[in-house]
Enzyme design. Structure first.
Site, PDB file in Angstrom:
ATOM      1  N   ASP A 205       0.818  -1.215   0.000  1.00 16.02           N
ATOM      2  CA  ASP A 205       0.000   0.000   0.000  1.00 16.02           C
ATOM      3  C   ASP A 205       0.852   1.267   0.000  1.00 16.02           C
ATOM      4  OD1 ASP A 205      -2.723   1.154   0.435  1.00 16.02           O
ATOM      5  OD2 ASP A 205      -1.819   1.885   2.286  1.00 16.02           O
ATOM      6  N   GLU A 247       1.649  -0.469  -4.991  1.00 14.60           N
ATOM      7  CA  GLU A 247       0.760   0.611  -5.418  1.00 14.60           C
ATOM      8  C   GLU A 247       1.607   1.861  -5.522  1.00 14.60           C
ATOM      9  OE1 GLU A 247      -1.541   2.747  -2.711  1.00 14.60           O
ATOM     10  OE2 GLU A 247      -3.095   3.256  -4.129  1.00 14.60           O
TER      11      GLU A 247
HETATM   12  O1  TEU Z   1      -4.029   4.620  -1.415  1.00 14.89           O
HETATM   13  C1  TEU Z   1      -2.823   5.329  -1.415  1.00 14.89           C
HETATM   14  C2  TEU Z   1      -2.834   6.356  -2.381  1.00 14.89           C
HETATM   15  O2  TEU Z   1      -1.849   6.965  -2.610  1.00 14.89           O
HETATM   16  C3  TEU Z   1      -4.109   6.587  -3.095  1.00 14.89           C
HETATM   17  O3  TEU Z   1      -4.724   7.661  -2.445  1.00 14.89           O
HETATM   18  C4  TEU Z   1      -3.799   6.874  -4.505  1.00 14.89           C
HETATM   19  O4  TEU Z   1      -2.759   7.847  -4.540  1.00 14.89           O
HETATM   20  C5  TEU Z   1      -5.004   7.444  -5.136  1.00 14.89           C
HETATM   21  O5  TEU Z   1      -5.992   6.494  -5.081  1.00 14.89           O
HETATM   22  C6  TEU Z   1      -4.651   7.791  -6.538  1.00 14.89           C
HETATM   23  O6  TEU Z   1      -4.819   9.151  -6.627  1.00 14.89           O
HETATM   24  C7  TEU Z   1      -3.925   3.496  -0.577  1.00 14.89           C
HETATM   25  C8  TEU Z   1      -5.244   2.740  -0.615  1.00 14.89           C
HETATM   26  O7  TEU Z   1      -5.485   2.307  -1.950  1.00 14.89           O
HETATM   27  C9  TEU Z   1      -6.335   3.650  -0.116  1.00 14.89           C
HETATM   28  O8  TEU Z   1      -7.589   2.968  -0.162  1.00 14.89           O
HETATM   29  C10 TEU Z   1      -6.021   4.034   1.323  1.00 14.89           C
HETATM   30  O9  TEU Z   1      -7.007   4.953   1.787  1.00 14.89           O
HETATM   31  C11 TEU Z   1      -4.640   4.702   1.402  1.00 14.89           C
HETATM   32  O10 TEU Z   1      -3.626   3.943   0.745  1.00 14.89           O
HETATM   33  C12 TEU Z   1      -4.196   4.792   2.852  1.00 14.89           C
HETATM   34  O11 TEU Z   1      -3.884   3.511   3.298  1.00 14.89           O
END
Ligand code: TEU
Length: 557
Positions: A205, A247
């Site tokens: 994540d 991610e």
């Molecule tokens: O998301 C991390 C993150 O950076 C996202 O906000 C991403 O940048 C965005 O969707 C694209 O603009 C992860 C998880 O996918 C999210 O659901 C969580 O809320 C977040 O981390 C915190 O753990």
């Protein structure tokens, strides 16, 4: 085609399916999806043809960020089941040949994690430096909060500690201090624990934030990529075939560094946000050019690395890498109303409502998903064309109960709709119209199309392994690309226009003679390219997949 290579990196030819336990199937009738329910649906998922399940967080959590705010990394949220249930699920999945990866959420914990409670209690706490504390907010990094609707800074003052702490996400998600060796040890311990329970890897994540050392005193000399290299080395020692899917929502040239500068010694797979975003620009324009340009600009990646492609995920459809004007084009096409948008950067809808339910156009998008170079990742419910519930706040609008049948609770729970953990979708994309049961038996359903497409994609490892070439289709509405792997070439052609098109695709300039290509979606039919030029008629929003016949080899069945 080398059989050894198609099997030795399972994740390069996988079809990944992301789901949230608490919205998948509620087995005990309390209105919340659970691990027992998921286990009951493993055979459905195996039958769909996906090869790897990605479970969103299921550990204990106050649920203020839908589980991405963890209070105990070594347990299962009791609402969802027990570690015993989890092990039973893993055994069942493995018995059906499915891999399982889980979210590794270690950029931060919940502020209710015992570590944070101890850390804020006093300077002498052994957990003090598990988090990033300062007398005053640091000037660097200049990061903006990821959730600007809720936070106006990445620093918050904690009255009990009398200091400020760092949080890139919500203030109830304090960042862990990755410059602290004990934190890094603990991250490895967490990964080791779940590997020992049988998971096949992790979706890591928020990686760029995890590696962000700005604001951490004494971290100036630290190379944060060492953390990923160490994690990769640790995970690979514990399970040589385990995968790390990162991610990483960054532009291509920054993104590619997360594979590892030393020939792919960090993350095995990376989510390809740039390709996803330019795909939506192309879909909005009904022109292939933005996607063709982005594909041509994709940087080389290390041999044993892989892009992870997706159409939608559990977050907003982010458009933050497009220009403001481009973003407005996509907003106008797919998120015209303010309530459909979020954070001024994204759209909180699933794809079918954005396409007004146009089945041909929906299939176009998922045909791109399955044929773009990389590993496709589906989000649960995409296989039947689920919509979103905009009455559900924020990003959670796309995380509604899976729609199994036309019951008011969607066959998700025996509980009444009012009792459900999250409301089902209403209207034309709700369970009355869109559900597994209705589509299973229908030859022309999206679910049937998905099963066929997934099967064909798994039989065509060239899309997962091959070298991409963007071809000249002679028509700006039509994307033609090929993937060549060892002795085999496959071809995918996509018409972004609603109007039928006749195109002449140049396969091999200056070729002589005929080349036969087997149609991979219309089994049994063959087309011929004369002197390297393939002439094709495409339906509006049409898509075609082919494999070129190989001299002396059997044809594609
Ligand atoms: O998301 C991390 C993150 O950076 C996202 O906000 C991403 O940048 C965005 O969707 C694209 O603009 C992860 C998880 O996918 C999210 O659901 C969580 O809320 C977040 O981390 C915190 O753990």
């Amino acid at each position: 085609m080398s059989t050894t290579r198609t099997s030795d990196l399972w994740w390069r030819n996988a079809v990944i399916y992301c789901l949230d336990v608490d919205t998948y199937l509620d087995w005990d009738g309390d209105g919340v999806g659970d691990i027992e329910g998921l286990t009951e649906r493993v055979d459905y998922l195996a039958g769909l043809g996906v090869t790897c399940l990605w479970l969103m967080p299921f550990q204990p959590s106050p649920g203020r960020d839908d589980g991405y705010d963890i209070t105990d990394y070594y347990a299962v949220d009791p609402r969802l089941g027990s570690l015993g249930d989890f092990v039973a699920f893993i055994r069942t999945a493995k018995d059906r040949g499915l891999k399982v990866i889980i979210d590794l959420v270690v950029n931060h914990t919940s502020d209710r994690h015992p570590w944070f409670k101890a850390s804020r209690a006093g300077q002498d706490s052994p957990y003090r430096d598990f988090y990033v504390w300062r007398e005053e907010p640091a000037e660097e990094p200049k990061s903006e909060p990821v959730f600007p609707d809720a936070e106006d800074s990445i620093w918050t003052r904690d009255e009990k500690a009398g200091m400020w702490y760092l949080h890139h996400f919500y203030s109830h998600q304090p960042d862990l201090n990755i410059a602290n060796d004990e934190v890094r040890e603990e991250i490895a311990r967490i990964a080791g624990f779940w590997l020992q329970l049988g998971v096949d890897g992790f979706r890591v994540d928020a990686v760029p934030f995890l590696l962000e050392t700005g604001g951490i005193s004494g971290a100036e000399e630290l190379d944060p990529h060492d953390l990923l290299a160490d994690l990769r080395s640790f995970v690979s020692r514990r399970n040589g075939s385990a995968v790390l899917l990162g991610e990483v929502n960054l532009p291509p040239d920054d993104l590619v560094t997360y594979f590892g500068q030393e020939n792919g010694n960090e993350l095995h797979m990376l989510t390809n946000f740039p390709i996803m975003q330019t795909m939506y620009l192309a879909l909005a324009r009904r022109e292939s050019q933005p996607l063709a340009d982005a594909l041509r600009a994709l940087p080389e990646i290390p041999d044993d690395s892989q892009w992870a492609n997706f159409v939608r995920n559990h977050d907003e459809l982010t458009l933050d890498q497009l220009t403001a004007d481009e973003r407005e084009e996509v907003f106008a096409a797919f998120g015209p109303e303010e309530e459909m948008r979020i954070f001024d950067r994204g759209i909180r809808r699933r794809l079918p409502p954005m396409f007004d339910g146009d089945q041909q156009r929906i299939r176009l998008a998922y045909s791109l998903l399955f044929t773009l170079p990389g590993t496709p990742v589906l989000f649960y419910g995409e296989e039947i064309g689920m919509g979103e519930n905009l009455d559900v706040p924020g990003r959670l609008s796309v995380r509604t109960p899976m729609q199994w049948d036309d019951d008011p609770s969607a066959g998700f729970s025996t509980g009444k709709p009012a009792k459900l953990h999250r409301p089902v979708v209403s209207g034309e994309f709700g369970p009355m119209a869109i559900n597994v049961k209705e589509q299973r038996g229908r030859a022309d359903s999206l679910l049937t199309w998905m099963q066929r497409a997934i099967r064909r994609r798994k039989e065509t490892p060239e899309f997962g392994w091959g070298r991409l070439s963007v071809l000249d289709s002679g028509d700006s509405a039509v994307l033609a690309h090929s993937c060549r792997w060892e002795e085999s070439t496959v071809l995918a052609i996509h018409n972004f226009s609603p109007e039928p098109r006749v195109v002449q695709v140049t396969l091999k300039p200056d070729a002589e003679g005929n080349l036969a290509l087997d149609d991979l979606l219309d089994e049994g039919s063959v087309v011929e390219a004369e002197d390297g030029i393939l002439e094709l008629k495409l339906d509006g929003y049409g898509h075609r997949w082919f494999r070129a016949r190989r001299p002396g080899r059997p044809v594609t069945p």
